[in-house]
Design a protein around this motif. Sequence first.
Motif, PDB file in Angstrom:
ATOM      1  N   ALA A  32     100.212 -70.244  94.765  1.00 19.85           N
ATOM      2  CA  ALA A  32      99.089 -70.804  94.009  1.00 19.85           C
ATOM      3  C   ALA A  32      97.790 -70.128  94.426  1.00 19.85           C
ATOM      4  O   ALA A  32      97.614 -69.751  95.588  1.00 19.85           O
ATOM      5  CB  ALA A  32      99.007 -72.308  94.241  1.00 19.85           C
ATOM      6  N   PRO A  33      96.855 -69.954  93.487  1.00 19.81           N
ATOM      7  CA  PRO A  33      95.566 -69.359  93.850  1.00 19.81           C
ATOM      8  C   PRO A  33      94.761 -70.293  94.741  1.00 19.81           C
ATOM      9  O   PRO A  33      95.007 -71.502  94.778  1.00 19.81           O
ATOM     10  CB  PRO A  33      94.889 -69.152  92.493  1.00 19.81           C
ATOM     11  CG  PRO A  33      95.498 -70.180  91.595  1.00 19.81           C
ATOM     12  CD  PRO A  33      96.928 -70.311  92.062  1.00 19.81           C
ATOM     13  N   ASP A  74      91.523 -72.602  91.248  1.00 20.46           N
ATOM     14  CA  ASP A  74      92.025 -72.491  89.882  1.00 20.46           C
ATOM     15  C   ASP A  74      91.173 -73.376  88.971  1.00 20.46           C
ATOM     16  O   ASP A  74      91.200 -74.598  89.075  1.00 20.46           O
ATOM     17  CB  ASP A  74      93.497 -72.928  89.823  1.00 20.46           C
ATOM     18  CG  ASP A  74      94.136 -72.644  88.473  1.00 20.46           C
ATOM     19  OD1 ASP A  74      93.478 -71.980  87.639  1.00 20.46           O
ATOM     20  OD2 ASP A  74      95.290 -73.056  88.251  1.00 20.46           O
ATOM     21  N   GLN A 124      90.260 -74.404  85.095  1.00 18.65           N
ATOM     22  CA  GLN A 124      90.823 -74.384  83.748  1.00 18.65           C
ATOM     23  C   GLN A 124      89.987 -75.250  82.810  1.00 18.65           C
ATOM     24  O   GLN A 124      89.786 -76.437  83.063  1.00 18.65           O
ATOM     25  CB  GLN A 124      92.280 -74.887  83.762  1.00 18.65           C
ATOM     26  CG  GLN A 124      93.234 -74.036  84.581  1.00 18.65           C
ATOM     27  CD  GLN A 124      93.395 -72.636  84.008  1.00 18.65           C
ATOM     28  OE1 GLN A 124      93.358 -72.435  82.794  1.00 18.65           O
ATOM     29  NE2 GLN A 124      93.569 -71.654  84.892  1.00 18.65           N
ATOM     30  N   SER A 178      87.517 -70.598  82.223  1.00 18.67           N
ATOM     31  CA  SER A 178      88.715 -70.617  83.072  1.00 18.67           C
ATOM     32  C   SER A 178      88.752 -69.344  83.921  1.00 18.67           C
ATOM     33  O   SER A 178      88.466 -68.263  83.424  1.00 18.67           O
ATOM     34  CB  SER A 178      89.988 -70.699  82.227  1.00 18.67           C
ATOM     35  OG  SER A 178      90.024 -71.880  81.450  1.00 18.67           O
ATOM     36  N   ARG A 200      90.500 -67.792  88.063  1.00 18.62           N
ATOM     37  CA  ARG A 200      91.223 -68.038  89.306  1.00 18.62           C
ATOM     38  C   ARG A 200      90.667 -67.141  90.403  1.00 18.62           C
ATOM     39  O   ARG A 200      90.180 -66.044  90.125  1.00 18.62           O
ATOM     40  CB  ARG A 200      92.723 -67.740  89.135  1.00 18.62           C
ATOM     41  CG  ARG A 200      93.427 -68.623  88.129  1.00 18.62           C
ATOM     42  CD  ARG A 200      94.664 -67.941  87.554  1.00 18.62           C
ATOM     43  NE  ARG A 200      95.691 -67.685  88.538  1.00 18.62           N
ATOM     44  CZ  ARG A 200      96.782 -68.427  88.711  1.00 18.62           C
ATOM     45  NH1 ARG A 200      96.981 -69.490  87.931  1.00 18.62           N
ATOM     46  NH2 ARG A 200      97.679 -68.134  89.613  1.00 18.62           N
ATOM     47  N   GLU A 246      91.990 -65.639  94.075  1.00 21.40           N
ATOM     48  CA  GLU A 246      93.104 -65.525  95.009  1.00 21.40           C
ATOM     49  C   GLU A 246      92.577 -65.480  96.451  1.00 21.40           C
ATOM     50  O   GLU A 246      91.404 -65.185  96.696  1.00 21.40           O
ATOM     51  CB  GLU A 246      93.917 -64.258  94.723  1.00 21.40           C
ATOM     52  CG  GLU A 246      94.448 -64.168  93.310  1.00 21.40           C
ATOM     53  CD  GLU A 246      95.480 -65.232  92.980  1.00 21.40           C
ATOM     54  OE1 GLU A 246      96.085 -65.775  93.939  1.00 21.40           O
ATOM     55  OE2 GLU A 246      95.688 -65.527  91.794  1.00 21.40           O
TER      56      GLU A 246
END
Length: 341
Positions: A7-8, A11, A13, A33, A35, A37
């Motif tokens: 999973a980042p 996140d 959205q 949206s 992400r 990392e």
Amino acid sequence: MEKAANAPLLDVQGLSVSFATDRGRVKAIDDVSFRVEKGEILSIVGESGSGKSVTLLSLLGLNDPKTTFVEGSVAFQGKRLLELPDRALRRLRGKEIGLISQDPMTALTPVYTIGWQIAEQIRTHENVSKKAARLRAAELLASVGLPNPNEAVDRYPHQLSGGMRQRAVIAMALSCSPSLLVADEPTTALDVTVQAQVLDLLLKLRDEFGSAIILITHDMGVVAEVADRVHVMYAGRMVEKGTTAEVFDRPMHPYSWGLMASIPPLYGEKQSRLPSIPGMPPTPQQAPTGCGFAPRCRFARPECEARPPTRRDGDHTALCVLDGAERETARRMVLEHEVVA
């Protein structure tokens, strides 16, 4: 377990942010949206007023809840930030998420010394003595390159230069080794030499602490030097997303072309005047329902009055009606100054 491991770090959205006004709600951020990392540097670029700072301040719960309405989903290390109570969010801010404010003079309290302010944040999140916190404050000031750190801890913000204050703010943001560092225009109002030092410092801190960094800026030169990925923002929307190489080598959105064309060339014939994007960015009250950039775009057409489609080239995306050969021709017209009949 495998899903959680991949999973980042962050996140986001469908984030939308509206503000209450005398004329009703006004939407400043529209369906954003993205992400982040672990360990990467994501840069969000765009002109002043495009919504960069509002986006990040809304994630951190730093807008007035009485006049701000935030919708969407924001997950940080598995925690739903928008659903957390204020006390839990305060525990995350400063400890897990550090913030380098845009203006270090207003971010620092003028009646307290630099060392006291850094030590206060450390003691808020960790169970350490005043003496230990002060000692760590001096160590942090030394790590960010502040001269005479043992003396600097007892100085007030007005006794430091702009570059020194910026370093002090960075030291405060890093005091608890956050997993995510949000840098809001960290090089604004600094001279070129100090800008380079601050950027080198961010890269060094990413390598040493392993922190991910969200870099908010309008300086494309800064982006090219430090970012892994770039998101271009305009009128409250992410109009283009891609790696730094993709966005700089083959930008897809006309707004990105305008930003690239305004960068002075290092080689070749000197231009008498740099190209500029005509007009001004719209205010949230004036933003079109379709493509926000259409009023300033030389390639606008009736289809731009509707919400633009998402064009894709692998993971490189843009919100624009232009596609294929037509987009390539238009890009050459702007970036290579070709005259195409």
